[in-house]
Motif scaffolding. Structure first.
Motif, mmCIF file in Angstrom:
data_model
loop_
_atom_site.group_PDB
_atom_site.id
_atom_site.type_symbol
_atom_site.label_atom_id
_atom_site.label_comp_id
_atom_site.label_asym_id
_atom_site.label_seq_id
_atom_site.Cartn_x
_atom_site.Cartn_y
_atom_site.Cartn_z
ATOM 1 N N TRP A 162 0.865 -1.174 0.000
ATOM 2 C CA TRP A 162 0.000 0.000 0.000
ATOM 3 C C TRP A 162 0.909 1.233 0.000
ATOM 4 O O TRP A 162 1.039 1.920 1.002
ATOM 5 C CB TRP A 162 -0.888 0.023 1.221
ATOM 6 N N VAL A 163 1.544 1.504 -1.101
ATOM 7 C CA VAL A 163 2.523 2.586 -1.193
ATOM 8 C C VAL A 163 1.838 3.929 -0.964
ATOM 9 O O VAL A 163 0.824 4.237 -1.582
ATOM 10 C CB VAL A 163 3.224 2.577 -2.570
ATOM 11 N N ARG A 164 2.431 4.722 -0.068
ATOM 12 C CA ARG A 164 1.925 6.068 0.226
ATOM 13 C C ARG A 164 2.680 7.095 -0.612
ATOM 14 O O ARG A 164 3.810 6.837 -1.023
ATOM 15 C CB ARG A 164 2.137 6.405 1.699
ATOM 16 N N GLN A 165 2.076 8.226 -0.839
ATOM 17 C CA GLN A 165 2.710 9.346 -1.551
ATOM 18 C C GLN A 165 3.319 8.891 -2.875
ATOM 19 O O GLN A 165 4.472 9.153 -3.184
ATOM 20 C CB GLN A 165 3.755 10.021 -0.672
ATOM 21 N N VAL A 166 2.514 8.217 -3.689
ATOM 22 C CA VAL A 166 2.974 7.675 -4.968
ATOM 23 C C VAL A 166 3.329 8.811 -5.932
ATOM 24 O O VAL A 166 2.566 9.764 -6.098
ATOM 25 C CB VAL A 166 1.896 6.772 -5.605
ATOM 26 N N VAL A 167 4.511 8.679 -6.557
ATOM 27 C CA VAL A 167 4.955 9.686 -7.536
ATOM 28 C C VAL A 167 5.328 9.077 -8.874
ATOM 29 O O VAL A 167 5.415 9.805 -9.878
ATOM 30 C CB VAL A 167 6.150 10.515 -7.000
ATOM 31 N N LYS A 168 5.558 7.744 -8.925
ATOM 32 C CA LYS A 168 6.021 7.165 -10.178
ATOM 33 C C LYS A 168 5.570 5.715 -10.323
ATOM 34 O O LYS A 168 5.545 4.961 -9.347
ATOM 35 C CB LYS A 168 7.542 7.211 -10.260
ATOM 36 N N ILE A 169 5.224 5.355 -11.563
ATOM 37 C CA ILE A 169 4.934 3.971 -11.938
ATOM 38 C C ILE A 169 5.855 3.644 -13.106
ATOM 39 O O ILE A 169 5.801 4.309 -14.139
ATOM 40 C CB ILE A 169 3.446 3.806 -12.357
ATOM 41 N N ASP A 170 6.696 2.642 -12.925
ATOM 42 C CA ASP A 170 7.646 2.262 -13.956
ATOM 43 C C ASP A 170 7.289 0.849 -14.443
ATOM 44 O O ASP A 170 7.258 -0.084 -13.643
ATOM 45 C CB ASP A 170 9.069 2.298 -13.397
ATOM 46 N N VAL A 171 7.024 0.710 -15.744
ATOM 47 C CA VAL A 171 6.692 -0.582 -16.329
ATOM 48 C C VAL A 171 7.995 -1.221 -16.799
ATOM 49 O O VAL A 171 8.762 -0.609 -17.544
ATOM 50 C CB VAL A 171 5.712 -0.427 -17.501
ATOM 51 N N ARG A 172 8.262 -2.450 -16.333
ATOM 52 C CA ARG A 172 9.500 -3.137 -16.651
ATOM 53 C C ARG A 172 9.221 -4.534 -17.191
ATOM 54 O O ARG A 172 8.128 -5.065 -17.013
ATOM 55 C CB ARG A 172 10.388 -3.249 -15.399
ATOM 56 N N ARG A 173 10.235 -5.113 -17.808
ATOM 57 C CA ARG A 173 10.126 -6.466 -18.347
ATOM 58 C C ARG A 173 11.068 -7.388 -17.578
ATOM 59 O O ARG A 173 12.222 -7.031 -17.346
ATOM 60 C CB ARG A 173 10.475 -6.469 -19.827
ATOM 61 N N ALA A 174 10.576 -8.547 -17.193
ATOM 62 C CA ALA A 174 11.412 -9.520 -16.501
ATOM 63 C C ALA A 174 12.529 -9.970 -17.442
ATOM 64 O O ALA A 174 12.308 -10.165 -18.637
ATOM 65 C CB ALA A 174 10.581 -10.709 -16.054
ATOM 66 N N ALA A 175 13.728 -10.133 -16.903
ATOM 67 C CA ALA A 175 14.879 -10.563 -17.704
ATOM 68 C C ALA A 175 14.734 -12.007 -18.112
ATOM 69 O O ALA A 175 14.155 -12.820 -17.386
ATOM 70 C CB ALA A 175 16.160 -10.369 -16.891
ATOM 71 N N LYS A 176 15.289 -12.317 -19.263
ATOM 72 C CA LYS A 176 15.236 -13.711 -19.763
ATOM 73 C C LYS A 176 16.370 -14.508 -19.174
ATOM 74 O O LYS A 176 17.396 -14.066 -18.875
ATOM 75 C CB LYS A 176 15.328 -13.718 -21.274
#
Length: 155
Positions: free
Chosen positions: A141-155
């Motif tokens: 339950w992250v408070r004071q959210v400022v960023k959402i970063d979409v990433r890809r799992a490494a192969k």
């Protein structure tokens, strides 16, 4: 003096932005006013100390969809290796898998809340807070959210 304080507070809140970056078609910088234009949802949740509350906010998948992240029938194959990292103002981070956010995969909505019991979130938790209504522990339950970063799992 009090009026000046409230004007400065309102200016800082309106200047608050949410950044959506990473493996997205369209990186975003959304203000609170921008978020108000997206569909909202209300969920019932139990906070620390077993206190029940009602949270209102934007389902997280709606924000990601606006950035071009595929959901629904498009969520298959290589898309299944995507995950998001949500970051707080103080550097705290939590990870979420895309299927956790897709309404075709789950009935447990994950929202980026801006209200608690019909009122704006207080400064200690807001203006934006991740809410996972059915999670027993609130570590994500992250408070004071400022960023959402979409990433890809490494192969």
């Amino acid at each position: 003096m009090r009026l000046l304080f409230f004007l400065l507070l309102a200016a800082s809140l309106s200047a608050q932005t949410l950044e959506v970056t990473g493996e997205v078609e369209k990186p975003l910088k959304l203000t609170l006013a921008d978020l108000e234009l997206l569909p909202h949802q209300t969920v019932q949740a139990t906070e620390h100390g077993d206190e029940k509350a009602e949270f209102t906010g934007v389902p997280l998948y709606q924000i990601l969809k606006a950035a071009g992240v595929p959901f629904g029938e498009q969520m298959r194959g290589p898309v299944m290796s995507l995950y998001i990292v949500v970051s707080a103002n103080d550097g705290y981070q939590a990870v979420y898998a895309l299927p956790e956010l897709d309404p075709l995969c789950t009935d447990d909505p994950v929202i980026l809340a801006d209200q608690r019991n019909g009122k704006a979130l207080d400064a200690a938790t807001g203006p934006l807070r991740m809410v996972l209504a059915k999670e027993k522990r609130h570590a994500r339950w992250v408070r004071q959210v400022v960023k959402i970063d979409v990433r890809r799992a490494a192969k």
